[in-house]
Design a protein around this motif. Sequence first.
Motif, PDB file in Angstrom:
ATOM      1  N   GLY A  64      39.767  84.751  65.773  1.00 22.36           N
ATOM      2  CA  GLY A  64      39.825  84.756  64.304  1.00 22.36           C
ATOM      3  C   GLY A  64      39.530  86.125  63.708  1.00 22.36           C
ATOM      4  O   GLY A  64      40.212  86.576  62.782  1.00 22.36           O
ATOM      5  N   ALA A  65      38.523  86.799  64.249  1.00 15.83           N
ATOM      6  CA  ALA A  65      38.174  88.128  63.727  1.00 15.83           C
ATOM      7  C   ALA A  65      39.285  89.137  64.007  1.00 15.83           C
ATOM      8  O   ALA A  65      39.655  89.919  63.123  1.00 15.83           O
ATOM      9  N   ILE A  66      39.818  89.110  65.209  1.00 17.07           N
ATOM     10  CA  ILE A  66      40.889  90.056  65.571  1.00 17.07           C
ATOM     11  C   ILE A  66      42.129  89.824  64.715  1.00 17.07           C
ATOM     12  O   ILE A  66      42.707  90.767  64.163  1.00 17.07           O
ATOM     13  N   LEU A  70      43.855  92.341  61.924  1.00 19.62           N
ATOM     14  CA  LEU A  70      45.259  92.750  62.075  1.00 19.62           C
ATOM     15  C   LEU A  70      46.131  92.271  60.911  1.00 19.62           C
ATOM     16  O   LEU A  70      47.003  93.005  60.443  1.00 19.62           O
ATOM     17  N   ALA A  71      45.893  91.051  60.443  1.00 22.69           N
ATOM     18  CA  ALA A  71      46.662  90.532  59.304  1.00 22.69           C
ATOM     19  C   ALA A  71      46.341  91.331  58.039  1.00 22.69           C
ATOM     20  O   ALA A  71      47.249  91.634  57.238  1.00 22.69           O
ATOM     21  N   ALA A  86      52.922  84.109  58.638  1.00 19.06           N
ATOM     22  CA  ALA A  86      52.827  82.857  59.406  1.00 19.06           C
ATOM     23  C   ALA A  86      53.532  82.989  60.745  1.00 19.06           C
ATOM     24  O   ALA A  86      53.015  82.541  61.770  1.00 19.06           O
ATOM     25  N   VAL A  87      54.695  83.623  60.739  1.00 24.62           N
ATOM     26  CA  VAL A  87      55.458  83.794  61.981  1.00 24.62           C
ATOM     27  C   VAL A  87      54.719  84.734  62.943  1.00 24.62           C
ATOM     28  O   VAL A  87      54.746  84.530  64.159  1.00 24.62           O
ATOM     29  N   LEU A  88      54.046  85.728  62.421  1.00 25.25           N
ATOM     30  CA  LEU A  88      53.319  86.676  63.266  1.00 25.25           C
ATOM     31  C   LEU A  88      52.003  86.115  63.793  1.00 25.25           C
ATOM     32  O   LEU A  88      51.705  86.208  64.984  1.00 25.25           O
ATOM     33  N   TRP A  89      51.199  85.546  62.903  1.00 20.71           N
ATOM     34  CA  TRP A  89      49.820  85.271  63.252  1.00 20.71           C
ATOM     35  C   TRP A  89      49.569  83.888  63.826  1.00 20.71           C
ATOM     36  O   TRP A  89      48.604  83.702  64.573  1.00 20.71           O
ATOM     37  N   LEU A  90      50.405  82.909  63.530  1.00 24.16           N
ATOM     38  CA  LEU A  90      50.218  81.593  64.122  1.00 24.16           C
ATOM     39  C   LEU A  90      50.374  81.629  65.646  1.00 24.16           C
ATOM     40  O   LEU A  90      49.495  81.134  66.367  1.00 24.16           O
ATOM     41  N   PRO A  91      51.431  82.238  66.179  1.00 21.04           N
ATOM     42  CA  PRO A  91      51.502  82.355  67.645  1.00 21.04           C
ATOM     43  C   PRO A  91      50.381  83.224  68.232  1.00 21.04           C
ATOM     44  O   PRO A  91      49.912  82.961  69.341  1.00 21.04           O
ATOM     45  N   ALA A  92      49.954  84.236  67.498  1.00 24.84           N
ATOM     46  CA  ALA A  92      48.867  85.085  67.982  1.00 24.84           C
ATOM     47  C   ALA A  92      47.569  84.289  68.101  1.00 24.84           C
ATOM     48  O   ALA A  92      46.832  84.432  69.083  1.00 24.84           O
ATOM     49  N   ILE A  93      47.307  83.440  67.126  1.00 24.99           N
ATOM     50  CA  ILE A  93      46.094  82.616  67.161  1.00 24.99           C
ATOM     51  C   ILE A  93      46.168  81.601  68.297  1.00 24.99           C
ATOM     52  O   ILE A  93      45.238  81.475  69.096  1.00 24.99           O
ATOM     53  N   GLY A  95      48.186  81.564  70.981  1.00 24.98           N
ATOM     54  CA  GLY A  95      48.263  82.231  72.282  1.00 24.98           C
ATOM     55  C   GLY A  95      46.943  82.850  72.702  1.00 24.98           C
ATOM     56  O   GLY A  95      46.530  82.744  73.858  1.00 24.98           O
ATOM     57  N   GLY A  96      46.270  83.494  71.767  1.00 26.96           N
ATOM     58  CA  GLY A  96      44.973  84.094  72.070  1.00 26.96           C
ATOM     59  C   GLY A  96      43.944  83.046  72.463  1.00 26.96           C
ATOM     60  O   GLY A  96      43.189  83.230  73.420  1.00 26.96           O
TER      61      GLY A  96
END
Length: 130
Positions: A64-66, A70-71, A86-93, A95-96
Amino acid sequence: MDYATRGPVSAIDAALRCVCPRCGEGRLFAGYLTVRPACSVCGLDLAPSDSADGPAFFVMWAVGAIVAVLAGLTEILFAPPLWLHAVLWLPAILGGAALLLRPCKALLIALQYRHRIDFDDDRRPRDAKS
């Protein structure tokens, strides 16, 4: 093998490889997050190991912090539309969290073992002179 006299397995090494915290060889997980009842190599009873919600908590805060930083930087530098966020950060969350959850659980189990929490095995206390 006498695991009490051999040097301890590094908690970080055991966590990254998801192996038994005593011998460093047996696999720790039977499934994605299901801990085996016992190590297949050294026989350590893994049933008492309970990391509870600790791994989820630490992973949630780290990811969440990272992602928040970045967002925020992405918004300040590029000001993309909300759908792109949404397209960038949802998979990042997702996947991470998926990548970090298993090693984080293994780390907490290894630390429980190292600090003798809930494990009953043949190790002597570190300050024993015998």
